[in-house]
Each structure stands twice: as structure tokens, then as C-alpha cells.
Scaffold this motif. Structure first.
Motif, PDB file in Angstrom:
ATOM      1  N   LEU A   1      -5.803   2.405   6.725  1.00 39.23           N
ATOM      2  CA  LEU A   1      -5.514   1.285   5.830  1.00 39.23           C
ATOM      3  C   LEU A   1      -4.267   1.550   5.006  1.00 39.23           C
ATOM      4  CD1 LEU A   1      -9.099   0.308   4.665  1.00 39.23           C
ATOM      5  CD2 LEU A   1      -7.734  -0.644   6.537  1.00 39.23           C
ATOM      6  N   HIS A   2      -4.002   2.818   4.733  1.00 39.76           N
ATOM      7  CA  HIS A   2      -2.783   3.154   3.993  1.00 39.76           C
ATOM      8  C   HIS A   2      -1.546   2.699   4.765  1.00 39.76           C
ATOM      9  CE1 HIS A   2      -0.424   5.269   1.016  1.00 39.76           C
ATOM     10  NE2 HIS A   2       0.301   5.780   1.998  1.00 39.76           N
ATOM     11  N   MET A   3      -1.530   2.953   6.064  1.00 41.76           N
ATOM     12  CA  MET A   3      -0.369   2.556   6.863  1.00 41.76           C
ATOM     13  C   MET A   3      -0.257   1.033   6.932  1.00 41.76           C
ATOM     14  SD  MET A   3       0.556   5.595   7.255  1.00 41.76           S
ATOM     15  CE  MET A   3       2.094   5.256   8.128  1.00 41.76           C
ATOM     16  N   GLU A   4      -1.398   0.341   6.951  1.00 40.75           N
ATOM     17  CA  GLU A   4      -1.373  -1.121   6.953  1.00 40.75           C
ATOM     18  C   GLU A   4      -0.844  -1.663   5.626  1.00 40.75           C
ATOM     19  OE1 GLU A   4      -1.983  -5.121   8.227  1.00 40.75           O
ATOM     20  OE2 GLU A   4      -1.731  -3.211   9.290  1.00 40.75           O
ATOM     21  N   LEU A   5      -1.240  -1.060   4.521  1.00 47.64           N
ATOM     22  CA  LEU A   5      -0.714  -1.493   3.230  1.00 47.64           C
ATOM     23  C   LEU A   5       0.803  -1.293   3.157  1.00 47.64           C
ATOM     24  CD1 LEU A   5      -3.515  -0.087   0.894  1.00 47.64           C
ATOM     25  CD2 LEU A   5      -2.912  -2.512   1.150  1.00 47.64           C
ATOM     26  N   ARG A   6       1.289  -0.161   3.633  1.00 52.18           N
ATOM     27  CA  ARG A   6       2.741   0.087   3.658  1.00 52.18           C
ATOM     28  C   ARG A   6       3.450  -0.967   4.504  1.00 52.18           C
ATOM     29  NH1 ARG A   6       4.643   5.395   2.462  1.00 52.18           N
ATOM     30  NH2 ARG A   6       6.077   5.347   4.233  1.00 52.18           N
ATOM     31  N   ARG A   7       2.860  -1.305   5.636  1.00 56.51           N
ATOM     32  CA  ARG A   7       3.476  -2.300   6.506  1.00 56.51           C
ATOM     33  C   ARG A   7       3.557  -3.657   5.805  1.00 56.51           C
ATOM     34  NH1 ARG A   7       2.398  -6.413   9.639  1.00 56.51           N
ATOM     35  NH2 ARG A   7       0.186  -6.427   9.090  1.00 56.51           N
ATOM     36  N   ARG A   8       2.522  -4.001   5.056  1.00 56.26           N
ATOM     37  CA  ARG A   8       2.494  -5.321   4.429  1.00 56.26           C
ATOM     38  C   ARG A   8       3.466  -5.427   3.260  1.00 56.26           C
ATOM     39  NH1 ARG A   8      -2.857  -8.708   5.278  1.00 56.26           N
ATOM     40  NH2 ARG A   8      -3.627  -7.740   7.200  1.00 56.26           N
ATOM     41  N   ILE A   9       3.643  -4.369   2.491  1.00 59.99           N
ATOM     42  CA  ILE A   9       4.571  -4.453   1.361  1.00 59.99           C
ATOM     43  C   ILE A   9       5.972  -3.992   1.751  1.00 59.99           C
ATOM     44  CG2 ILE A   9       2.696  -4.134  -0.291  1.00 59.99           C
ATOM     45  CD1 ILE A   9       3.849  -1.304  -0.832  1.00 59.99           C
ATOM     46  N   ARG A  10       6.098  -3.450   2.974  1.00 51.12           N
ATOM     47  CA  ARG A  10       7.389  -2.950   3.470  1.00 51.12           C
ATOM     48  C   ARG A  10       7.964  -1.884   2.542  1.00 51.12           C
ATOM     49  NH1 ARG A  10       7.061  -4.174   8.430  1.00 51.12           N
ATOM     50  NH2 ARG A  10       9.316  -3.885   8.689  1.00 51.12           N
ATOM     51  N   GLY A  11       7.075  -1.002   2.079  1.00 46.68           N
ATOM     52  CA  GLY A  11       7.508   0.035   1.153  1.00 46.68           C
ATOM     53  C   GLY A  11       6.437   1.081   0.950  1.00 46.68           C
ATOM     54  N   PRO A  12       6.684   2.041   0.060  1.00 41.88           N
ATOM     55  CA  PRO A  12       5.723   3.123  -0.171  1.00 41.88           C
ATOM     56  C   PRO A  12       4.520   2.661  -0.982  1.00 41.88           C
ATOM     57  CG  PRO A  12       7.587   3.351  -1.647  1.00 41.88           C
ATOM     58  CD  PRO A  12       7.917   2.206  -0.733  1.00 41.88           C
ATOM     59  N   VAL A  13       3.415   3.341  -0.777  1.00 43.61           N
ATOM     60  CA  VAL A  13       2.175   3.110  -1.516  1.00 43.61           C
ATOM     61  C   VAL A  13       1.762   4.428  -2.145  1.00 43.61           C
ATOM     62  CG1 VAL A  13      -0.280   2.536  -1.291  1.00 43.61           C
ATOM     63  CG2 VAL A  13       1.429   1.224  -0.002  1.00 43.61           C
ATOM     64  N   ASP A  14       1.476   4.420  -3.435  1.00 40.72           N
ATOM     65  CA  ASP A  14       1.018   5.636  -4.107  1.00 40.72           C
ATOM     66  C   ASP A  14      -0.421   5.952  -3.709  1.00 40.72           C
ATOM     67  OD1 ASP A  14       3.473   5.716  -5.340  1.00 40.72           O
ATOM     68  OD2 ASP A  14       2.756   4.985  -7.281  1.00 40.72           O
ATOM     69  N   ILE A  15      -0.795   7.231  -3.852  1.00 36.89           N
ATOM     70  CA  ILE A  15      -2.083   7.707  -3.364  1.00 36.89           C
ATOM     71  C   ILE A  15      -2.715   8.648  -4.385  1.00 36.89           C
ATOM     72  CG2 ILE A  15      -3.261   9.079  -1.590  1.00 36.89           C
ATOM     73  CD1 ILE A  15      -0.900   8.526   0.257  1.00 36.89           C
ATOM     74  N   VAL A  16      -4.036   8.540  -4.537  1.00 38.10           N
ATOM     75  CA  VAL A  16      -4.845   9.620  -5.110  1.00 38.10           C
ATOM     76  C   VAL A  16      -5.742  10.111  -3.977  1.00 38.10           C
ATOM     77  CG1 VAL A  16      -6.559  10.310  -6.812  1.00 38.10           C
ATOM     78  CG2 VAL A  16      -4.832   8.590  -7.411  1.00 38.10           C
ATOM     79  N   GLU A  17      -5.542  11.350  -3.541  1.00 34.39           N
ATOM     80  CA  GLU A  17      -6.306  11.927  -2.433  1.00 34.39           C
ATOM     81  C   GLU A  17      -6.570  13.401  -2.724  1.00 34.39           C
ATOM     82  OE1 GLU A  17      -8.543  12.864   0.030  1.00 34.39           O
ATOM     83  OE2 GLU A  17      -7.882  10.854   0.638  1.00 34.39           O
ATOM     84  N   ARG A  18      -7.811  13.735  -2.998  1.00 26.19           N
ATOM     85  CA  ARG A  18      -8.150  15.090  -3.417  1.00 26.19           C
ATOM     86  C   ARG A  18      -8.153  16.081  -2.264  1.00 26.19           C
ATOM     87  NH1 ARG A  18     -14.427  15.015  -5.286  1.00 26.19           N
ATOM     88  NH2 ARG A  18     -13.961  17.198  -5.637  1.00 26.19           N
ATOM     89  N   SER A  19      -8.217  15.620  -1.017  1.00 27.76           N
ATOM     90  CA  SER A  19      -8.230  16.515   0.137  1.00 27.76           C
ATOM     91  C   SER A  19      -6.808  16.909   0.525  1.00 27.76           C
ATOM     92  CB  SER A  19      -8.915  15.848   1.333  1.00 27.76           C
ATOM     93  OG  SER A  19      -8.646  16.552   2.526  1.00 27.76           O
TER      94      SER A  19
END
Length: 268
Positions: free
Chosen positions: A53-71
Motif C-alpha cells: 500500500l505504501h507503493m500505491e500511495l506514492r504512485r497516487r501522490i506522485r511523491g514520497p510518503v513518510d513512514i513510521v515502521e518499527r521493524s
């Protein structure tokens, strides 16, 4: 407020998440359509895991998406994937959500799927995310209401199994039925609830739905056996029933309901 992520980030868990994504990503895509995500939005994703879903969000906004990922392994894998799509690097906080130094009044959208059922003190986490939203920005969470989980024909051990399922998540302070509580929690955190949409899957043996539920629950049954009134003996009996049901074309598994809950931050 500390907790241990119960399912880990092993290769086995990675494979399970990939199969789960194939089944459930279309539900998230439909949510993104309803949100009318557009190019240029500032977006934060909490707990992207393997990142479909992260890659889909990037595709939709045509830009970077910030993340909180503890792993760490999941975060590293996402860094490698994001280098290939040309949309730039988002900020990655490799820590618990409650510890992430999120900027205030920044995001048009904050999204999380299957994160909040693990979290203790959900209200504190919501307040933190609301502070990071722009006025008018939205939080969209997809999470479970487990009460619809059934097998037909139903095993004698089923009700005790469902009790153990809830106790498993509660052992780290989580709530496997958090999806049903989110609308009220949103309102207490200062959000206007604008969308509540449920999705439930049904599958017969051999279907992707049956395989998804069987892979997860048969794997965790021994761990569930530690939570009374379920037991190791009942877990073994349920496994036998489950495997026998898989050989009958008339058997049915009904999934936990996934609920999309969208809230909007009130403008000043």
C-alpha cells in the motif's frame, strides 16, 4: 505503553503478509478512491510492513510518503523499493509510533492498516496523529472487528478459540476488535467521523480466503492454547476439525470484518 509486536518480521511472516496483501489490497484501493487522494498531498503511513500500500500511495501522490515502521528489516526493504520508482525519499522513523517526532499540522492524510489492534492506549496514539494533521486533514484506519469470524460447520471448540484470539492480542495491551471502537475514539480525539465502511470475506476450501485464514490461524493455534478456557488439547482438536473441513467442498470460513474508519480534523 510498550508492547511487543506479536507476529514479528520473520521470512515466514513476510510471506504471510504478501498473501494477505493480495486478498485485501483491493479493499484499501477502494478506500483510497473514496478519499480522492491527489498529486502533491503530504501523506504519512503508519506500519507499512512489506509496503504494497505504501507503493500505491506514492504512485497516487506522485511523491514520497513518510513512514513510521518499527521493524528494521521492513524499513530497509522499503528503502530499496522506493529508490526504484523515482518519487523521492520520505522520512522513515524506525521506532514505536508514540516515540516518533512527527511534525505538527503537516499531513493531508495519515493511513494505517492492521496497526491499531496491537497498540495499548489507542487514544494517546490518536491524539498524537491528530496533532500531525493539517486542519481539514484526514486519518484513515483499516482494522478488525473479529466478531464475524466463523467456520461452518462450527467446531465445538470455536467459542473458546475466539476468546483465545482476543486474549492473544490483549496480552500486549491490544484490542482485536478495535475497528468497532474507532468511531467513538475518533470523536474523543477531536475528529469528525466521515466514513465507516465494513468488508467481510467468505471462502470455501481452495479459495484465497480459506488459505489466508487457515495459514494464519493454524500457525498460531499452539500459542492460543495458552489462553484459557482454550487449551492445548482444544487447539489440537480444532486443528483436526479444520483440516477435515478443508477436505469438504461445503465447508465455509467467514473472515473477521475489516472496517475502514475515516476522520477529518476540524478546521480552526
Amino acid at each position: 505503553m510498550r508492547y511487543r509486536y506479536l507476529l514479528g518480521d520473520s521470512r515466514r511472516e513476510t510471506i504471510r503478509l504478501q498473501r494477505q496483501a493480495r486478498l485485501w489490497d483491493p479493499t484499501a484501493f477502494a478506500l483510497f478512491d473514496r478519499l480522492n487522494i491527489v498529486r502533491g498531498w503530504k501523506v504519512l503511513e503508519v506500519g507499512p510492513g512489506r509496503g504494497s500500500l505504501h507503493m500505491e500511495l506514492r504512485r497516487r501522490i506522485r511523491g514520497p510518503v513518510d513512514i513510521v515502521e518499527r521493524s528494521g528489516p521492513f524499513a530497509d526493504a522499503l528503502r530499496r523499493r522506493c529508490r526504484r520508482d523515482g518519487f523521492g525519499d520520505g522520512t522513515i522513523w524506525e521506532c514505536d509510533l508514540i516515540d516518533a517526532p512527527l511534525p505538527r499540522s503537516t499531513y493531508d492524510l495519515i493511513f494505517a492498516r492492521w496497526v491499531f489492534l496491537f497498540l495499548p492506549d489507542v487514544e494517546a496514539h490518536l491524539r498524537k496523529l491528530v496533532a500531525a494533521l493539517k486542519p481539514g486533514g484526514r486519518i484513515a484506519i483499516e482494522d478488525y472487528c473479529r466478531g464475524t469470524l466463523r467456520m461452518v460447520p462450527e467446531p465445538a471448540e470455536w467459542d473458546d478459540f475466539l476468546t483465545a484470539d482476543l486474549a492473544f492480542f490483549a496480552s500486549q495491551g491490544g484490542d482485536a476488535n478495535i475497528g468497532a471502537r474507532l468511531p467513538s475514539l475518533y470523536e474523543r480525539a477531536g475528529l469528525e467521523v466521515v466514513d465507516v465502511t465494513p468488508t467481510t470475506r467468505v471462502g470455501r476450501p481452495g479459495s484465497i480466503e480459506w488459505d489466508w485464514m487457515s495459514t494464519y490461524f493454524l500457525d498460531v493455534l499452539p500459542r492460543y492454547g495458552r489462553f484459557r478456557p482454550f487449551s492445548s488439547a482444544k487447539a489440537a482438536a480444532l486443528r483436526r476439525h479444520w483440516l477435515a473441513a478443508a477436505r469438504r467442498r461445503t465447508s465455509i470460513l467467514i473472515s473477521p470484518t475489516v472496517i475502514d474508519v475515516v476522520g477529518r480534523k476540524r478546521s480552526r
